[in-house]
Motif scaffolding. Structure first.
Motif, PDB file in Angstrom:
ATOM      1  N   SER A  29       0.859  -1.183   0.000  1.00 36.57           N
ATOM      2  CA  SER A  29       0.000   0.000   0.000  1.00 36.57           C
ATOM      3  C   SER A  29       0.896   1.234   0.000  1.00 36.57           C
ATOM      4  CB  SER A  29      -0.910   0.013   1.229  1.00 36.57           C
ATOM      5  OG  SER A  29      -0.148   0.211   2.394  1.00 36.57           O
ATOM      6  N   THR A  30       0.314   2.343  -0.332  1.00 39.00           N
ATOM      7  CA  THR A  30       1.065   3.603  -0.319  1.00 39.00           C
ATOM      8  C   THR A  30       1.643   3.844   1.064  1.00 39.00           C
ATOM      9  OG1 THR A  30      -0.344   4.511  -2.051  1.00 39.00           O
ATOM     10  CG2 THR A  30       0.884   6.088  -0.724  1.00 39.00           C
ATOM     11  N   LYS A  31       0.842   3.589   2.081  1.00 39.54           N
ATOM     12  CA  LYS A  31       1.281   3.803   3.462  1.00 39.54           C
ATOM     13  C   LYS A  31       2.508   2.948   3.800  1.00 39.54           C
ATOM     14  CE  LYS A  31      -1.074   2.115   7.024  1.00 39.54           C
ATOM     15  NZ  LYS A  31      -2.108   1.893   8.043  1.00 39.54           N
ATOM     16  N   LYS A  32       2.523   1.705   3.369  1.00 41.35           N
ATOM     17  CA  LYS A  32       3.648   0.811   3.662  1.00 41.35           C
ATOM     18  C   LYS A  32       4.926   1.252   2.953  1.00 41.35           C
ATOM     19  CE  LYS A  32       0.931  -3.326   4.613  1.00 41.35           C
ATOM     20  NZ  LYS A  32       0.610  -4.681   4.172  1.00 41.35           N
ATOM     21  N   ILE A  34       5.569   4.637   2.182  1.00 38.81           N
ATOM     22  CA  ILE A  34       5.948   5.967   2.670  1.00 38.81           C
ATOM     23  C   ILE A  34       6.415   5.983   4.124  1.00 38.81           C
ATOM     24  CG2 ILE A  34       5.020   8.261   3.212  1.00 38.81           C
ATOM     25  CD1 ILE A  34       3.279   8.020   0.741  1.00 38.81           C
ATOM     26  N   LEU A  35       5.812   5.163   4.968  1.00 41.46           N
ATOM     27  CA  LEU A  35       6.094   5.260   6.400  1.00 41.46           C
ATOM     28  C   LEU A  35       7.550   4.982   6.821  1.00 41.46           C
ATOM     29  CD1 LEU A  35       2.816   3.967   8.049  1.00 41.46           C
ATOM     30  CD2 LEU A  35       3.659   6.311   7.867  1.00 41.46           C
TER      31      LEU A  35
END
Length: 159
Positions: A29-32, A34-35
């Motif tokens: 996911s985008t979150k995985k 970027i974080l």
């Protein structure tokens, strides 16, 4: 102290390999993407303390090496579509590259620790790692979005 930090680096590399292997079993996911660099950026707080500060030339050296190393990570990070989801494709080369980078890092630390203060060297290695992870993750995000947009146009069925 150099040996303790080198042992810690080895443990972190092993942990990164395990996390990478597990990550390929779950959809991306985008979150995985970027974080991790966002979490790592908090390490820049080390530069509040003078012992970790580096000269502009050493900053340039560390960032340049990090950018060069990021190329290897970018080249070995690709995605695939399975079951209408986007996954990180496992790469055998990634493990070898990570181990190779670790060996280079430890060798450089052992060599440079005799001529550069340990705190300053720590700051340089943080900058190197951050300059390596940021372009890698930006590249991953661009590849992910391109694949996701392409797949949404085709409804994931034709890939």
């Amino acid at each position: 102290m150099v040996y303790i930090s080198s042992a810690f680096a080895i443990l972190m590399a092993i942990m990164a390999l395990v996390i990478r292997m597990k990550a390929s079993a779950r959809p991306v996911s985008t979150k995985k993407i970027i974080l991790p660099p966002l979490f790592m950026s908090t390490g820049a707080l080390m530069f509040l303390f003078p012992v970790f500060r580096v000269t502009p030339l050493k900053l340039l050296e560390a960032v340049t090496v990090g950018l060069i190393f990021s190329i290897f990570l970018i080249k070995t990070s690709n995605f695939e579509v399975r079951d209408d989801q986007i996954y990180l494709r496992r790469s055998k080369a990634f493990a070898f590259i990570l181990i190779g980078l670790l060996v280079i890092r430890i060798a450089a630390k052992l060599i440079l620790s005799s001529s550069i203060d340990l705190g300053e060297l720590s700051g340089m290695f943080f900058l190197l790692a951050f300059a390596m992870i940021v372009p890698w993750r930006i590249s991953m995000l661009m590849k992910y979005r391109k694949l996701k947009n392409g797949c949404s146009d085709m409804n994931f069925k034709h890939i």
